[in-house]
Enzyme design. Structure first.
Site, PDB file in Angstrom:
ATOM      1  N   GLU A   9       0.793  -1.232   0.000  1.00  0.00           N
ATOM      2  CA  GLU A   9       0.000   0.000   0.000  1.00  0.00           C
ATOM      3  C   GLU A   9       0.822   1.276   0.000  1.00  0.00           C
ATOM      4  O   GLU A   9       0.420   2.278  -0.551  1.00  0.00           O
ATOM      5  CB  GLU A   9      -0.929   0.062   1.231  1.00  0.00           C
ATOM      6  CG  GLU A   9      -1.814  -1.128   1.408  1.00  0.00           C
ATOM      7  CD  GLU A   9      -1.301  -2.006   2.505  1.00  0.00           C
ATOM      8  OE1 GLU A   9      -0.116  -2.370   2.439  1.00  0.00           O
ATOM      9  OE2 GLU A   9      -2.066  -2.322   3.419  1.00  0.00           O
ATOM     10  N   ASP A  82      -2.196  -5.143   3.714  1.00  0.00           N
ATOM     11  CA  ASP A  82      -2.376  -5.565   5.108  1.00  0.00           C
ATOM     12  C   ASP A  82      -3.429  -6.653   5.247  1.00  0.00           C
ATOM     13  O   ASP A  82      -4.354  -6.767   4.424  1.00  0.00           O
ATOM     14  CB  ASP A  82      -2.780  -4.367   5.977  1.00  0.00           C
ATOM     15  CG  ASP A  82      -1.671  -3.335   6.077  1.00  0.00           C
ATOM     16  OD1 ASP A  82      -0.498  -3.724   5.957  1.00  0.00           O
ATOM     17  OD2 ASP A  82      -1.992  -2.149   6.253  1.00  0.00           O
ATOM     18  N   ASP A  84      -6.255  -7.195   6.845  1.00  0.00           N
ATOM     19  CA  ASP A  84      -7.510  -6.795   7.465  1.00  0.00           C
ATOM     20  C   ASP A  84      -8.485  -6.534   6.328  1.00  0.00           C
ATOM     21  O   ASP A  84      -8.158  -6.735   5.159  1.00  0.00           O
ATOM     22  CB  ASP A  84      -7.331  -5.575   8.376  1.00  0.00           C
ATOM     23  CG  ASP A  84      -6.723  -4.381   7.652  1.00  0.00           C
ATOM     24  OD1 ASP A  84      -6.724  -4.360   6.404  1.00  0.00           O
ATOM     25  OD2 ASP A  84      -6.244  -3.460   8.325  1.00  0.00           O
ATOM     26  N   GLU A  86      -9.727  -3.825   5.055  1.00  0.00           N
ATOM     27  CA  GLU A  86      -9.319  -2.771   4.128  1.00  0.00           C
ATOM     28  C   GLU A  86      -8.201  -3.263   3.223  1.00  0.00           C
ATOM     29  O   GLU A  86      -8.202  -3.037   2.009  1.00  0.00           O
ATOM     30  CB  GLU A  86      -8.867  -1.545   4.915  1.00  0.00           C
ATOM     31  CG  GLU A  86      -8.990  -0.240   4.165  1.00  0.00           C
ATOM     32  CD  GLU A  86     -10.428   0.242   4.077  1.00  0.00           C
ATOM     33  OE1 GLU A  86     -10.717   1.014   3.144  1.00  0.00           O
ATOM     34  OE2 GLU A  86     -11.247  -0.147   4.917  1.00  0.00           O
ATOM     35  N   TYR A 283       1.889  -4.916  13.228  1.00  0.00           N
ATOM     36  CA  TYR A 283       0.810  -4.114  12.664  1.00  0.00           C
ATOM     37  C   TYR A 283       0.072  -3.350  13.756  1.00  0.00           C
ATOM     38  O   TYR A 283      -0.296  -3.919  14.783  1.00  0.00           O
ATOM     39  CB  TYR A 283      -0.157  -5.009  11.905  1.00  0.00           C
ATOM     40  CG  TYR A 283      -1.126  -4.265  11.039  1.00  0.00           C
ATOM     41  CD1 TYR A 283      -0.698  -3.262  10.169  1.00  0.00           C
ATOM     42  CD2 TYR A 283      -2.482  -4.563  11.067  1.00  0.00           C
ATOM     43  CE1 TYR A 283      -1.586  -2.578   9.370  1.00  0.00           C
ATOM     44  CE2 TYR A 283      -3.386  -3.887  10.262  1.00  0.00           C
ATOM     45  CZ  TYR A 283      -2.924  -2.895   9.423  1.00  0.00           C
ATOM     46  OH  TYR A 283      -3.813  -2.202   8.628  1.00  0.00           O
ATOM     47  N   ARG A 285      -2.832  -1.684  13.779  1.00  0.00           N
ATOM     48  CA  ARG A 285      -4.301  -1.639  13.848  1.00  0.00           C
ATOM     49  C   ARG A 285      -4.796  -3.015  14.266  1.00  0.00           C
ATOM     50  O   ARG A 285      -4.946  -3.906  13.437  1.00  0.00           O
ATOM     51  CB  ARG A 285      -4.890  -1.209  12.504  1.00  0.00           C
ATOM     52  CG  ARG A 285      -4.569   0.236  12.147  1.00  0.00           C
ATOM     53  CD  ARG A 285      -5.214   0.649  10.836  1.00  0.00           C
ATOM     54  NE  ARG A 285      -4.972   2.049  10.571  1.00  0.00           N
ATOM     55  CZ  ARG A 285      -3.948   2.527   9.868  1.00  0.00           C
ATOM     56  NH1 ARG A 285      -3.064   1.682   9.370  1.00  0.00           N
ATOM     57  NH2 ARG A 285      -3.793   3.822   9.665  1.00  0.00           N
ATOM     58  N   HIS A 328      -4.740 -12.397  15.274  1.00  0.00           N
ATOM     59  CA  HIS A 328      -3.717 -11.374  15.106  1.00  0.00           C
ATOM     60  C   HIS A 328      -2.940 -11.196  16.408  1.00  0.00           C
ATOM     61  O   HIS A 328      -3.266 -11.766  17.433  1.00  0.00           O
ATOM     62  CB  HIS A 328      -4.364 -10.051  14.681  1.00  0.00           C
ATOM     63  CG  HIS A 328      -4.985 -10.122  13.332  1.00  0.00           C
ATOM     64  ND1 HIS A 328      -5.702  -9.086  12.788  1.00  0.00           N
ATOM     65  CD2 HIS A 328      -5.012 -11.105  12.393  1.00  0.00           C
ATOM     66  CE1 HIS A 328      -6.146  -9.420  11.585  1.00  0.00           C
ATOM     67  NE2 HIS A 328      -5.740 -10.640  11.337  1.00  0.00           N
TER      68      HIS A 328
END
Length: 733
Positions: A9, A82, A84, A86, A283, A285, A328
């Site tokens: 990203e 990532d 997740d 998104e 990560y 988040r 996670h």
């Protein structure tokens, strides 16, 4: 010919990953999403299963061409966004837009950017998880529907340019209600009694067992104490154990960074993003408290070698957060043996916080001994209690002590997800629904009774109470918008409803619910509410209030939310004479401003005098109060009341602005006053005809450039082929 193309990203992430892979791999960045819902319409086909209409933004078209070309030349494309919802959606959009083929595409994920993690991911690729993609699409579509249909209602009923959102509006409601609770609180006065008692070993400070309601009771107690002989009636010694806090999740990191480092939510996430992309932390988040076996072993080694095995205690934590992804990890250092990292001051401080919290979570309990002493006297009702703690073994306290603050109600109610907290708070601040408040507090008188040597003395003192800094406080606009939405859209603003929506997203992500059906169920309830509110006729806009009549003109005086904030209006929009407007001061509110206070605002503009043979005046404009002199405007600071500004203060503001502008200007040219060399946020640049031009790196002394050299730089850049700019900002989750 590219053998392997890896797409991530962000460019920073691409740079770090590129260091771990050999010459057979090319790493490129998508700069976040490469397409999104159409911006100029709903972008969702409500009549056809709520299918989204995706478009590639203009600023991503060249990037997409570059990625498509690189992908067509690669023997294998690795989608490494990532892990997740998104990130999964980003990979899916790349797959669709770049025209990738299943046999030439692999999806890889990792929680940390280390060589081992990257190589392990490449050895264990997987397919794109369409359930996660659907969950992201459901969130995006639902948020677009709410914002697109609800915002116009606010434009018609309150004022133009307002916005509403599924999560942001509920967040505003939470802040408004907390503020209302604070204002509704009525403190009850009481007397707290403490005593200092002499013992053979020194002194003991104890507190009386009851709080007294008035001064007469306090005086009576002191009279009793003056005549009494106190003695220790009981000593209680008991051991205490304190356990460390778990490792960081997104929200706990944001809270602790605010308490200990003074970071805002957005700053914490920005710095954490840099640390992650540089390979220093996992990560950032996440709502999981898990630590991998590898991390636990590394922490045990660090604790044992630096502090001793008696400081080590392996622990596992489980989160109570709704919808947490236990697979996670929590936020932790990628290499626990690195107590410090290179980087700027903010990065080093946040890393140190994460390192200490992570290591401390696997350390032994602190062992304390608490002693409580009760002190009594014949003839005195009640007793005094003195207590103290002694650390017998410091355990985790040797490394880390958790801060304390308000509970995290936004999270506990299940509103949004950790990845959305930072942008949600930023959004409602940008919309001017809430602001970082600085309550000055109010003076409060209190009485101190002091008894020494059998005599009682009385003094009155004053303290400042209710002051607060840095807390989120709702603005008038936020309060009025919230009042309207909670009245006419109770479902959307309901905390339980919002939390249930998040739970349905989780179900979609797990493959247990169909996303378009979930959106349809919501839309069947929501859309009729929008239509009903839109058709509703109101005598005045929401938040508008008639204060009375202007004595000078006899015209009505209103207070309301104007296009640029709270305003007072004299006259009607239908009058032949146009209405007059004045903005409220920052310390005023549409909710309680009075007619005299409102009329006083129209005393501006006012003339203060002259400076350099030119008139100086104070006025109130769309961007706030200002000083005007020689055709130029200078903003008046927030802590300075415009009606009280003196001529000397105005001159000081004028001269301060001149000095600041002098520092900004590097060079001007008599031959062409429209051309300047200026100091900017990102360095020195050329400004000409409303455009900015970069100064080439070969120019080491910009202040020595001639007008001819400047014109040559401008001409070269104007003649250069224009490319769509690529913004390097990473996606906001």
């Amino acid at each position: 010919m590219v053998k392997n193309l890896v797409i991530v990203e962000s460019p920073a992430k691409a740079k770090t990953i590129g260091k771990f892979l050999g010459p057979d791999y090319t790493v490129m960045s998508s700069y976040g999403h490469i397409r999104d819902l159409a911006p100029n319409n709903l972008g969702v086909d409500t009549a056809n299963g709520f299918q989204p209409e995706y478009v590639i933004p203009d600023d991503k078209r060249q990037l997409v061409r570059d990625l498509r070309k690189a992908a067509s030349q690669a023997s294998m494309v690795w989608l490494a966004s990532d892990e997740d919802r998104e990130g999964e959606a980003i990979s899916w959009h790349l797959y669709e837009v770049l025209g990738l083929k299943p046999d030439k595409t692999r999806r890889i994920v990792f929680h940390e950017i280390t060589k081992d993690a990257i190589l392990h991911a490449i050895q264990h690729p997987r397919e794109i998880d369409l359930n996660l993609v659907d969950a992201q699409q459901a969130r995006r579509v639902l948020d677009r529907i709410v914002g697109f249909e609800l915002s116009p209602v606010l434009w018609r009923k309150i004022r133009p340019a307002l916005s509403a959102g599924r999560v942001q509006s509920v967040a505003v409601r939470l802040i408004v209600e907390r503020e209302e609770e604070i204002k509704a609180f009525r403190p009850e006065p009481y007397f707290r009694v403490t005593g200092r008692f002499a013992t053979s070993g020194g002194t003991l400070d104890g507190e009386y067992s009851r709080r007294l309601t008035d001064e007469a009771q306090a005086t009576r107690l002191l009279d009793e104490c003056a005549k009494a002989s106190f003695a220790i009636s009981d000593i209680n010694v008991k051991p205490l154990r304190k356990s460390p806090a778990p490792p960081f999740t997104t929200s706990t990191l944001q809270q602790e960074a605010s308490r200990k480092l003074g970071f805002s939510v957005s700053k914490t996430m920005m710095v954490a993003q840099h640390l992650y992309e540089a390979g220093h932390i996992t990560y950032m988040r996440t709502d999981s408290l898990n630590l991998s076996t590898l991390a636990l072993n590394s922490i045990a080694k660090v604790v044992g070698s630096t502090m001793g095995e008696n400081y080590l205690k392996r622990r596992t934590y489980h989160t109570s957060s709704k919808g947490a992804q236990e697979a996670h990890e929590a936020i932790r250092p990628t290499y626990v043996d690195r107590q410090t990292i290179p980087g700027n001051s903010d990065e080093q401080r946040l890393y140190a916080l994460i390192w200490k919290r992570t290591v401390a979570s696997q350390m032994a309990d602190a062992e304390l001994e608490k002693t409580t002493v009760e002190i009594e006297a014949p003839g005195v009702d009640g007793h005094f209690t003195a207590s103290g703690e002694v650390i017998k073994f410091d355990g985790f306290l040797r490394l880390y002590i958790e801060g304390t603050d308000d509970d995290n109600d936004m999270e506990e109610l299940g509103i949004g997800r950790p990845s959305t907290y930072a942008p949600t708070i930023s959004t409602i601040q940008q919309r001017e629904y809430v602001e970082k408040g600085e309550r000055p507090g109010e003076p409060r008188r209190f009485v101190v009774l002091d008894m020494a040597g059998g005599k009682i003395s009385r003094t009155e003192k004053t303290e400042n109470t209710g002051s607060d800094r840095g807390k989120l406080i709702p603005t008038d606009t936020g309060t009025i918008v919230n009042e309207f939405l909670t009245r006419y859209f109770p479902n959307v603003l309901d905390y339980n409803f919002t939390a249930k929506v998040e739970e349905r997203f989780d179900k979609i992500a797990e493959g247990d619910a169909e996303w378009s059906r979930e959106i349809g169920d919501f839309y069947d309830v929501f859309h009729p509410e929008v239509k009903q509110a839109s058709d509703m006729r109101l005598e005045h806009r929401v938040g508008e209030r008639l204060l009375g009549q202007d004595p000078a003109s006899g015209r009505n005086v209103y207070v309301k939310i104007g296009r640029f904030g709270p305003v007072v209006q004299i006259g009607e929009s239908t009058d032949e004479e146009k209405p007059q407007f004045a903005s409220l001061r920052r310390d005023q509110s549409v909710l309680d401003i009075t007619l005299p206070e409102a009329l006083k605002l129209f005393e501006l503009p006012r003339t203060l005098g002259t400076f350099e043979d030119t008139e100086v005046s104070v006025g109130l404009g769309r961007f706030g109060p200002y000083v005007k002199h020689a055709g130029k405007f200078v903003s008046i600071p927030r802590d300075m009341a415009p009606l009280d500004v003196t001529l000397d203060q105005a001159i000081a503001l004028i001269e301060d602005k001149r000095q600041a502008e002098t520092k900004k200007t590097v060079k001007e040219f008599a031959e062409d006053p429209d051309v300047k060399i200026l100091n900017g946020r990102y360095g020195v640049y050329i400004h000409a005809a409303g455009n900015n031009y970069k100064i080439p790196k070969t120019v080491t002394e910009p202040e020595r450039l001639t007008i001819e050299e400047v014109r040559e730089i401008i001409a070269k850049q104007d003649a250069a082929p224009k490319r769509t700019s690529r913004r390097t900002s990473t996606r906001r989750k």
